[in-house]
Motif scaffolding. Structure first.
Motif, PDB file in Angstrom:
ATOM      1  N   ARG B  22       0.827  -1.208   0.000  1.00  0.00           N
ATOM      2  CA  ARG B  22       0.000   0.000   0.000  1.00  0.00           C
ATOM      3  C   ARG B  22       0.865   1.263   0.000  1.00  0.00           C
ATOM      4  NH1 ARG B  22      -5.415  -1.255   1.485  1.00  0.00           N
ATOM      5  NH2 ARG B  22      -5.524  -3.501   1.732  1.00  0.00           N
ATOM      6  N   ARG B 340      -3.495  -2.272  10.521  1.00  0.00           N
ATOM      7  CA  ARG B 340      -2.924  -1.741   9.277  1.00  0.00           C
ATOM      8  C   ARG B 340      -3.007  -0.203   9.276  1.00  0.00           C
ATOM      9  NH1 ARG B 340      -6.645  -3.347   5.116  1.00  0.00           N
ATOM     10  NH2 ARG B 340      -5.681  -5.390   5.028  1.00  0.00           N
ATOM     11  N   TYR B 348       3.423   7.100   7.533  1.00  0.00           N
ATOM     12  CA  TYR B 348       3.279   8.390   6.854  1.00  0.00           C
ATOM     13  C   TYR B 348       3.659   9.557   7.762  1.00  0.00           C
ATOM     14  CZ  TYR B 348       0.988   6.480   2.699  1.00  0.00           C
ATOM     15  OH  TYR B 348       0.724   5.820   1.532  1.00  0.00           O
ATOM     16  N   ASP B 356       3.739  12.122   4.759  1.00  0.00           N
ATOM     17  CA  ASP B 356       2.523  12.707   4.193  1.00  0.00           C
ATOM     18  C   ASP B 356       1.543  12.893   5.349  1.00  0.00           C
ATOM     19  OD1 ASP B 356       0.053  13.238   3.003  1.00  0.00           O
ATOM     20  OD2 ASP B 356       0.580  12.100   1.192  1.00  0.00           O
ATOM     21  N   PHE B 359      -2.276  12.160   4.762  1.00  0.00           N
ATOM     22  CA  PHE B 359      -2.613  10.736   4.784  1.00  0.00           C
ATOM     23  C   PHE B 359      -2.457  10.151   6.186  1.00  0.00           C
ATOM     24  CE2 PHE B 359      -2.758   7.708   1.006  1.00  0.00           C
ATOM     25  CZ  PHE B 359      -3.905   8.320   0.556  1.00  0.00           C
ATOM     26  N   HIS B 362      -5.490  10.833   7.985  1.00  0.00           N
ATOM     27  CA  HIS B 362      -6.579   9.976   7.495  1.00  0.00           C
ATOM     28  C   HIS B 362      -6.532   8.612   8.202  1.00  0.00           C
ATOM     29  CE1 HIS B 362      -9.145   7.707   4.787  1.00  0.00           C
ATOM     30  NE2 HIS B 362      -8.136   6.902   4.481  1.00  0.00           N
ATOM     31  N   TYR B 363      -5.363   8.018   8.251  1.00  0.00           N
ATOM     32  CA  TYR B 363      -5.264   6.692   8.870  1.00  0.00           C
ATOM     33  C   TYR B 363      -5.400   6.772  10.385  1.00  0.00           C
ATOM     34  CZ  TYR B 363      -4.167   4.455   4.476  1.00  0.00           C
ATOM     35  OH  TYR B 363      -4.260   3.958   3.204  1.00  0.00           O
ATOM     36  N   ARG B 366      -9.065   6.760  11.014  1.00  0.00           N
ATOM     37  CA  ARG B 366      -9.666   5.439  10.804  1.00  0.00           C
ATOM     38  C   ARG B 366      -9.335   4.517  11.979  1.00  0.00           C
ATOM     39  NH1 ARG B 366      -9.059   2.586   5.094  1.00  0.00           N
ATOM     40  NH2 ARG B 366     -10.356   1.130   6.269  1.00  0.00           N
TER      41      ARG B 366
END
Lengths: 229, 410
Positions: B22, B340, B348, B356, B359, B362-363, B366
């Protein structure tokens, strides 16, 4: 949409040719679709099923890993059937450890600090961590089957005709997730986040659909339920 | 219980490769020298993620006995442990003999005056039970402690010091426990147990438990668990009822154990299991009625302590170590997604090439959502509880008196 149609939609959104794909192959897309199917199912908990749990002698704790319909996402209710139309068939009542240990739950069997050693007709259940289901009083013999009602993750989509079990309005959810996932792997972060937002719209919609499927009349009342037993 | 064989595709190695894929940083894509994230780095993120997830959600629950037994010790310092040979039992470190010595030592937690369980079982002239015991390294939080089926109350040492100047040495029933003064991952029983608990004696050094026998020795009546015996059917007993344990009557003691026992090797010879049936005539001991099953649905019984007048600790714990790339997860497959997300968040976030922050956020979000859902599921069954305002706590839920109501037509 069935699995093949979902795959075709993903190819379409990715501007990819199914016949001669340049970046993503059919197995890539199908794996990503199943990942999306799993994620949206985990969040919305639409997949409801019942797993039998054989009663074991003097067993208080039962491991929910390894049941017929594993994994157990959320245990909803537990029934201990006693045979057809037997009035002793009952849905077990949830109880907290604090209530059990306080020696004050009721004035019968559980008014006893050593509640774990009590054997008899099971009446209460509780959870320890996410995987251990506790019952009390425990059974004295290997007799009977408990029925655990719970939510789970559905089996993965395999054949072309397999169709997600939730309404078609939300079938684009796994597709959008698959596209998001594939764009991430390709380094297309801007595009990925666009499709993530679209996936989330479907996820929220399905979750709400599952919660709101039944319109309920509201009856307000002070105090406890009626005595139903 | 309906069991299914573990068939998860996820191991430390497969998840690491999936995450690198990924990240677009696999060996197939990037030359080894140009890789941004190493395999070892991602493996560390996975281990961190598993530990963080289990600690935050407290989803892994377990129980273990801290047996009310004299304190056995057979080494002095941690560096000695690698020198034990395979099959030896490693007890606790030893560095003092009497309670008064404790103020002058650093490694042991209780005094000991013997090295081996054999000495403990047959040669001690006085039973001095240990009050302070070491808890498992994997322990996050004690959920509940019981002694003889009663809940032991969590206590604070400053309160106990006011109540009793000698609370550390007074012997009797265990009513409570303390955790706030003897070091992390220790538990002090209060009162100090007055007598040793009944226990099983393992015979043999290798293998798994497969059967047991009763044994009466001069000092204590115990139950012996045999290791490395086979549950074979011997002549004359094939017509008995199906049985739970892979062990039948008339089996000779294992080689070398004749000095311990020459009695009947059957669990049903023990009063506790006398009314139980043995399910299968072959195989291993899988469960004992009344005992907490070991190692989840797929494991085998390795060690058994008896409840009786014994201290039992129920606790939330860490995931088992992920030491090799073939190590499987204790978590269901659908939870691997959360791990994950954690690893991608950390990858990141790392400063340098590949960072990043958008990102990463974002993770992180989540991962946080996954934790929230898991915590909610642990508490979910209690949503169906019926609470009431002002009702007496001691009154039964299902026997409460009906409240006065206006007639239906008003």
């Amino acid at each position: 949409m069935n699995f093949a149609e979902m795959e075709a939609r993903a190819f379409e959104i990715l501007s990819e040719s199914p016949a001669s794909p340049a970046f993503w192959t059919s197995p890539n897309i199908r794996t990503a679709l199943n990942d999306g199917f799993e994620v949206i199912s985990e969040v919305s908990e639409w997949y409801e099923c019942i797993s039998p749990i054989p009663v074991l002698a003097r067993r208080t704790y039962y491991d929910l890993r390894g049941l017929k319909n594993s994994p157990v996402l959320t245990p909803v209710a537990l029934q201990f059937p006693q045979g057809p139309l037997n009035p002793m068939t009952r849905w077990l009542r949830p109880v907290t450890m604090r209530e059990l240990d306080q020696d004050g739950l009721n004035d019968n069997m559980l008014a006893y600090p050593r509640w774990e050693t009590v054997e008899g007709l099971t009446q209460f259940f509780f959870m320890r961590g996410l995987f251990w289901l506790g019952i009390t009083p425990r059974s004295s013999s290997d007799t009977g089957i408990k029925r655990l009602s719970h939510t789970s993750i559905p089996p993965r989509l395999v054949s072309d005709e397999d169709t997600p079990g939730f309404p078609e309005e939300f079938h684009l959810g796994p597709v959008e997730y698959a596209v998001y996932d594939l764009f991430i792997r390709d380094g297309e972060r801007g595009l990925a986040m666009e499709h993530w937002a679209e996936y989330q719209r479907h996820e929220t919609g399905l979750t709400q659909y599952v919660k709101d499927r039944q319109a309920r009349d509201r009856i307000y009342q002070m105090g406890p339920e009626e005595n139903i037993e | 219980m309906t069991l299914s064989a573990p068939s998860s595709p996820w191991t430390l190695g497969t998840l690491r490769d999936d995450i690198l894929d990924r990240l677009g940083d696999t060996a197939a894509v990037t030359p080894e020298a140009s890789r941004v994230w190493t395999e070892a780095e991602i493996e560390n993120y996975i281990r961190d993620g598993v530990n963080d997830f289990c600690m935050t959600t407290k989803l892994l629950w377990d129980m273990r006995h801290v047996d009310d037994l004299p304190f056995s010790s057979n080494y002095d310092a941690a560096w000695e442990k690698p020198y034990f040979i395979v099959g030896d039992v490693i007890h606790e470190p030893n560095s003092f003999d009497a309670p008064g010595d404790k103020d002058f030592q650093t490694s042991s937690i209780s005094p000991s005056n013997h090295d081996y369980t054999d000495e403990r079982d047959y040669h001690l002239t006085e039973d001095l039970i240990s009050a302070v015991e070491r808890l498992p390294d994997a322990l996050y939080q004690i959920d509940r402690v019981t002694w003889d089926g009663f809940k032991a109350i969590p206590l604070q040492s400053r309160r106990m010091a006011r109540l009793d100047n000698y609370f550390e040495v007074i012997r009797g029933r265990v009513f409570g426990y303390l955790q706030d003064r003897d070091g992390l991952r220790t538990i002090r029983k209060w009162k100090v147990p007055a007598a040793r608990a009944l226990y099983y004696i393992a015979i043999g050094k290798f293998g798994i438990l497969s059967g047991s026998s009763t044994s009466s020795v001069a000092k204590v009546t115990s139950v012996r668990m045999h290791i490395d015996q086979f549950g074979v059917v011997v002549a004359g007993v094939t017509d008995i009822a199906p049985t739970v344990f892979g062990m039948l009557t008339g089996f000779a003691p294992p080689a070398g154990s004749a000095t311990f026992s020459a009695v009947v090797d059957a669990l049903t010879a023990i009063a506790e299991f006398a009314s139980d049936l043995i399910r299968w005539r072959f195989g291993f001991l899988r469960r004992l009625p009344g005992y907490f099953p070991a190692n989840g649905p797929h494991g085998l019984v390795k060690r058994i302590s008896q409840d009786g007048t014994n201290t039992r600790v129920e606790f939330f714990r860490r995931h088992h170590p992920l030491n090799t790339i073939d190590a499987a997860f204790e978590l269901p497959d659908y939870m691997i997604m959360h791990i994950r997300c954690y690893a991608l968040w950390k990858a990141y976030s790392r400063q340098g090439i590949g960072q990043d922050l958008k990102f990463a956020e974002h993770y992180r979000a989540r991962y946080a959502a996954g934790i929230a859902r898991t915590v909610a599921r642990i508490q979910a069954i209690y949503k169906s509880k019926v609470y009431r305002m002002g009702g007496p706590q001691g009154e039964p839920i299902y026997k409460s008196k009906p409240y006065a109501r206006l007639p239906r037509n008003i």
